[in-house]
Design a protein around this motif. Structure first.
Motif, PDB file in Angstrom:
ATOM      1  N   SER A  97       4.435   9.776  -9.549  1.00  0.00           N
ATOM      2  CA  SER A  97       3.740  10.320 -11.106  1.00  0.00           C
ATOM      3  C   SER A  97       3.004  11.818 -11.893  1.00  0.00           C
ATOM      4  O   SER A  97       3.464  11.862 -12.630  1.00  0.00           O
ATOM      5  CB  SER A  97       3.161   9.204 -11.428  1.00  0.00           C
ATOM      6  OG  SER A  97       1.548   9.070 -10.018  1.00  0.00           O
ATOM      7  N   LYS A  98       3.162  12.267 -10.604  1.00  0.00           N
ATOM      8  CA  LYS A  98       1.884  13.326 -11.027  1.00  0.00           C
ATOM      9  C   LYS A  98       3.219  14.536 -11.409  1.00  0.00           C
ATOM     10  O   LYS A  98       2.964  15.404 -12.331  1.00  0.00           O
ATOM     11  CB  LYS A  98       1.327  14.076  -9.968  1.00  0.00           C
ATOM     12  CG  LYS A  98      -0.119  12.909  -9.780  1.00  0.00           C
ATOM     13  CD  LYS A  98      -0.562  13.793  -8.124  1.00  0.00           C
ATOM     14  CE  LYS A  98      -2.258  12.889  -8.206  1.00  0.00           C
ATOM     15  NZ  LYS A  98      -1.950  11.379  -8.137  1.00  0.00           N
ATOM     16  N   THR A 104       0.106  -3.649 -11.630  1.00  0.00           N
ATOM     17  CA  THR A 104      -1.067  -3.966 -12.298  1.00  0.00           C
ATOM     18  C   THR A 104      -2.071  -2.948 -11.182  1.00  0.00           C
ATOM     19  O   THR A 104      -2.567  -2.013 -11.835  1.00  0.00           O
ATOM     20  CB  THR A 104      -1.345  -4.992 -11.618  1.00  0.00           C
ATOM     21  OG1 THR A 104      -0.980  -6.121 -12.034  1.00  0.00           O
ATOM     22  CG2 THR A 104      -3.245  -5.524 -12.420  1.00  0.00           C
ATOM     23  N   SER A 105      -1.679  -2.321  -9.765  1.00  0.00           N
ATOM     24  CA  SER A 105      -2.705  -1.251  -9.650  1.00  0.00           C
ATOM     25  C   SER A 105      -2.504   0.307 -10.099  1.00  0.00           C
ATOM     26  O   SER A 105      -3.642   0.524  -9.826  1.00  0.00           O
ATOM     27  CB  SER A 105      -2.496  -1.684  -7.541  1.00  0.00           C
ATOM     28  OG  SER A 105      -2.886  -2.590  -7.709  1.00  0.00           O
ATOM     29  N   PHE A 106      -1.712   0.484  -9.812  1.00  0.00           N
ATOM     30  CA  PHE A 106      -0.751   1.464 -10.860  1.00  0.00           C
ATOM     31  C   PHE A 106      -1.446   1.770 -11.842  1.00  0.00           C
ATOM     32  O   PHE A 106      -2.026   3.101 -11.848  1.00  0.00           O
ATOM     33  CB  PHE A 106       0.783   2.191 -10.729  1.00  0.00           C
ATOM     34  CG  PHE A 106       1.400   3.552 -11.386  1.00  0.00           C
ATOM     35  CD1 PHE A 106       0.927   4.488 -10.527  1.00  0.00           C
ATOM     36  CD2 PHE A 106       1.683   3.276 -12.286  1.00  0.00           C
ATOM     37  CE1 PHE A 106       1.601   5.350 -11.149  1.00  0.00           C
ATOM     38  CE2 PHE A 106       1.899   4.610 -13.146  1.00  0.00           C
ATOM     39  CZ  PHE A 106       1.850   4.904 -12.701  1.00  0.00           C
ATOM     40  N   ARG A 143       0.662  -0.900  -0.374  1.00  0.00           N
ATOM     41  CA  ARG A 143       0.308  -0.263  -0.228  1.00  0.00           C
ATOM     42  C   ARG A 143       1.119   1.310   0.120  1.00  0.00           C
ATOM     43  O   ARG A 143       0.894   2.051  -0.367  1.00  0.00           O
ATOM     44  CB  ARG A 143      -0.960  -0.089   1.085  1.00  0.00           C
ATOM     45  CG  ARG A 143      -1.755  -1.274   0.940  1.00  0.00           C
ATOM     46  CD  ARG A 143      -3.351  -1.271   2.334  1.00  0.00           C
ATOM     47  NE  ARG A 143      -2.756  -1.266   3.323  1.00  0.00           N
ATOM     48  CZ  ARG A 143      -2.776  -2.094   4.390  1.00  0.00           C
ATOM     49  NH1 ARG A 143      -3.284  -3.899   3.873  1.00  0.00           N
ATOM     50  NH2 ARG A 143      -2.189  -2.625   5.196  1.00  0.00           N
ATOM     51  N   ASN A 197      -4.448   0.494 -13.082  1.00  0.00           N
ATOM     52  CA  ASN A 197      -5.460   0.790 -13.296  1.00  0.00           C
ATOM     53  C   ASN A 197      -6.081   1.791 -12.937  1.00  0.00           C
ATOM     54  O   ASN A 197      -6.873   2.446 -12.810  1.00  0.00           O
ATOM     55  CB  ASN A 197      -6.030  -0.128 -12.486  1.00  0.00           C
ATOM     56  CG  ASN A 197      -5.893  -2.051 -13.138  1.00  0.00           C
ATOM     57  OD1 ASN A 197      -6.018  -2.300 -14.316  1.00  0.00           O
ATOM     58  ND2 ASN A 197      -6.146  -3.528 -12.054  1.00  0.00           N
ATOM     59  N   ASP A 198      -5.209   2.619 -11.866  1.00  0.00           N
ATOM     60  CA  ASP A 198      -5.261   4.005 -11.382  1.00  0.00           C
ATOM     61  C   ASP A 198      -5.197   5.045 -12.581  1.00  0.00           C
ATOM     62  O   ASP A 198      -5.274   6.376 -12.174  1.00  0.00           O
ATOM     63  CB  ASP A 198      -4.523   3.915 -10.438  1.00  0.00           C
ATOM     64  CG  ASP A 198      -5.278   3.459  -8.752  1.00  0.00           C
ATOM     65  OD1 ASP A 198      -6.567   2.821  -8.723  1.00  0.00           O
ATOM     66  OD2 ASP A 198      -4.345   3.262  -7.855  1.00  0.00           O
ATOM     67  N   ASN A 199      -3.985   4.498 -12.710  1.00  0.00           N
ATOM     68  CA  ASN A 199      -3.398   6.063 -13.848  1.00  0.00           C
ATOM     69  C   ASN A 199      -3.187   5.475 -15.081  1.00  0.00           C
ATOM     70  O   ASN A 199      -2.480   5.117 -16.131  1.00  0.00           O
ATOM     71  CB  ASN A 199      -2.667   6.389 -14.130  1.00  0.00           C
ATOM     72  CG  ASN A 199      -2.167   6.222 -11.686  1.00  0.00           C
ATOM     73  OD1 ASN A 199      -2.283   7.655 -11.632  1.00  0.00           O
ATOM     74  ND2 ASN A 199      -1.890   5.519 -11.513  1.00  0.00           N
ATOM     75  N   ASN A 239       1.659   6.445  -7.330  1.00  0.00           N
ATOM     76  CA  ASN A 239       0.450   7.568  -7.550  1.00  0.00           C
ATOM     77  C   ASN A 239       1.145   8.792  -7.453  1.00  0.00           C
ATOM     78  O   ASN A 239       0.556   9.907  -8.262  1.00  0.00           O
ATOM     79  CB  ASN A 239      -0.670   6.772  -6.797  1.00  0.00           C
ATOM     80  CG  ASN A 239      -1.241   6.031  -7.306  1.00  0.00           C
ATOM     81  OD1 ASN A 239      -1.439   5.615  -8.564  1.00  0.00           O
ATOM     82  ND2 ASN A 239      -1.409   5.119  -6.454  1.00  0.00           N
ATOM     83  N   SER A 240       1.744   8.937  -5.562  1.00  0.00           N
ATOM     84  CA  SER A 240       2.706  10.479  -5.790  1.00  0.00           C
ATOM     85  C   SER A 240       3.119  11.211  -6.589  1.00  0.00           C
ATOM     86  O   SER A 240       3.407  11.753  -7.684  1.00  0.00           O
ATOM     87  CB  SER A 240       2.903  10.385  -4.719  1.00  0.00           C
ATOM     88  OG  SER A 240       3.427  11.742  -4.540  1.00  0.00           O
ATOM     89  N   LEU A 300       2.080   1.922  -3.509  1.00  0.00           N
ATOM     90  CA  LEU A 300       1.680   2.604  -4.559  1.00  0.00           C
ATOM     91  C   LEU A 300       0.627   4.158  -3.698  1.00  0.00           C
ATOM     92  O   LEU A 300       1.147   4.876  -5.608  1.00  0.00           O
ATOM     93  CB  LEU A 300       0.541   1.773  -4.551  1.00  0.00           C
ATOM     94  CG  LEU A 300      -1.046   2.101  -5.199  1.00  0.00           C
ATOM     95  CD1 LEU A 300      -0.602   1.419  -6.752  1.00  0.00           C
ATOM     96  CD2 LEU A 300      -2.125   0.885  -4.769  1.00  0.00           C
TER      97      LEU A 300
END
Length: 447
Positions: A372-373, A398-400, A362, A402-404, A369-370, A365
């Motif tokens: 990557s912006k 995979t989760s990343f 967690r 899916n979110d991006n 996510n942070s 991820l």
């Protein structure tokens, strides 16, 4: 059976004391280094101390299985257990020490650290082991339990590895994790060529064999490289071969000017990036701890790369809030469980749980996510870990994705084209593949 907290330069006494502290939570490498610094040991005694400490940690569950029938349910002090483990390790894994010497030395340690009663107890256990022998793991019918005892890895980890890789590959992995780790170095190409570094090492009586895993790297034998003049002068740095792959995968060129190393300490990959970028390019290295930032700065200074490296104390999850800059490349060598490092940090097998792994995934991820912006359009972000568990590797990627949806996974490329026939875009390096640390590398491109 009290431990009298004796001061001794006997490596076997020191091994037992060190193991007891590690069992109570101390880090093996830090505790061992501290003991070596505090005591005046010759090279042979230092080597024996190190061998005993790491050997017992690596085989603790095996020794527990072997010792159980002899101690039964007797309550004994933890240091006595560690003493018996050191005896077992010498009996089974060291062939140059006669058994009578192992027995005599172990009984003497029991006298020094305890009293006559302790010595009699240890004597009885050792002689019973000599008479009866050690029980075979073939007596264990369950495959997972037997493999757990044989490899000295927790059952949950064996189950996870089998579920993810199959039993055959798991057996291959665990068959190598208790081998001694190799010592490898990366050449600082801004100061010297590969040939010059090889010659410098050989002049100091080291052997240097070119790496088959990474570019500008050598596997080194013949002593402690960090004590060499070549290291002191910044011509090289100590880094595992597989740890060099994430920077190789960043696709650095002369046109890449701004790079973020989001979780950088102690700075091995930061200096590797700095080697390969143009003189007018910069890498920003982040870490959440001030003292770790100082490690990065020290490494950069030693390797004469400070002019290309900026450092900052910052939690990578706060990058978009604190940093306006867009980066051409971002490296996320994420905090992880470290199960690829079992040869170097054997105690983590007992410290980490499946819940820890899920919690770390967690965090990983959230970092991805942070940061990557702050990646520029068409920029590349590399995600790497030194673990071999898919929860922290493939599942995070995979989760990343899916979110991006504005990111895509592209093939991980390395200088030596490792596993070029693989069917997946990410790169898994297991400890048995090249006898390096286990590592994972995924390359993400912003569309």
């Amino acid at each position: 059976m009290s431990d009298k907290r004796v001061y001794s330069d006997n490596p076997r006494v020191l091994a037992v004391q060190t193991l007891a502290k590690i069992k109570n939570g101390a880090y093996s490498n830090l505790q061992l280094n501290q003991v070596i610094k505090q005591h005046h040991l010759g090279e042979a005694d230092t080597r024996l101390l190190t061998t005993l400490v790491y050997g017992v940690i690596q085989h603790r569950l095996t020794f527990d299985y072997w010792l159980a029938p002899f101690v039964k349910n007797k309550k004994i002090d933890s240091w006595v257990t560690e003493l018996l483990y050191t005896a077992l390790f010498q009996m089974v894994y060291l062939d140059k020490i006669p058994q009578h010497a192992i027995f005599n030395e172990s009984i003497e340690v029991a006298k020094v650290m305890g009293h006559v009663g302790t010595a009699k107890f240890v004597t009885a256990i050792l002689h019973n082991i000599d008479r009866q022998g050690l029980r075979s793991t073939t007596d264990i019918s369950d495959t997972v339990t037997r493999l757990s005892v044989e490899a000295s890895l927790p059952v949950w980890l064996i189950e996870t590895l089998i579920n993810q890789n199959g039993e055959t590959k798991t057996r291959q992995i665990v068959a190598t994790i208790n081998d001694a780790p190799s010592q490898s170095v990366r050449v600082n190409t801004t100061l010297a060529s590969d040939d010059e570094v090889k010659a410098a090492l050989e002049a100091e009586n080291f052997s240097a064999i070119a790496s088959k895993v990474a570019a500008h790297a050598f596997v080194v034998n013949g002593g402690h490289v960090a004590s060499s003049k070549a290291y002191h002068d910044g011509l090289l740095t100590i880094q595992d071969e597989s740890a060099m792959l994430s920077v190789e995968s960043l696709q650095l060129t002369e046109n890449v000017k701004n790079i973020l190393d989001a979780a950088a300490a102690p700075g091995g990959k930061t200096t590797q990036i700095a080697q390969y970028i143009a003189d007018d390019a910069k890498v920003l290295a982040l870490d959440i701890h001030e003292h770790k930032i100082k490690l990065i700065q020290h490494n950069a200074e030693r390797m004469h790369l400070s002019d290309k490296i900026k450092t900052r104390v910052l939690d990578a999850r706060k990058v978009p809030e604190q940093i306006d800059q867009q980066f051409d490349r971002i490296l996320v060598d994420a905090p992880c469980s470290g199960f690829g490092l079992l040869r170097r940090k054997p105690e983590i097998r007992y410290d980490k749980t499946l819940a820890d792994v899920e919690s770390l995934s967690r965090l990983q991820l959230a970092i991805l996510n942070s940061v990557s912006k702050n990646l520029a359009k068409d920029g590349i972000m590399v995600y790497s870990t030194c673990t071999i568990l898919r929860q922290e590797n493939d599942d995070v990627v995979t989760s990343f994705l899916n979110d991006n949806p504005n990111f895509e996974l592209i093939p991980t490329e390395t200088s030596q084209n490792l596993k070029e026939d693989r069917h997946e875009k990410v790169l898994h390096v297991y400890p048995d593949d090249y006898y390096t640390d286990g590592f994972f590398v995924a390359v993400l491109r912003k569309k």
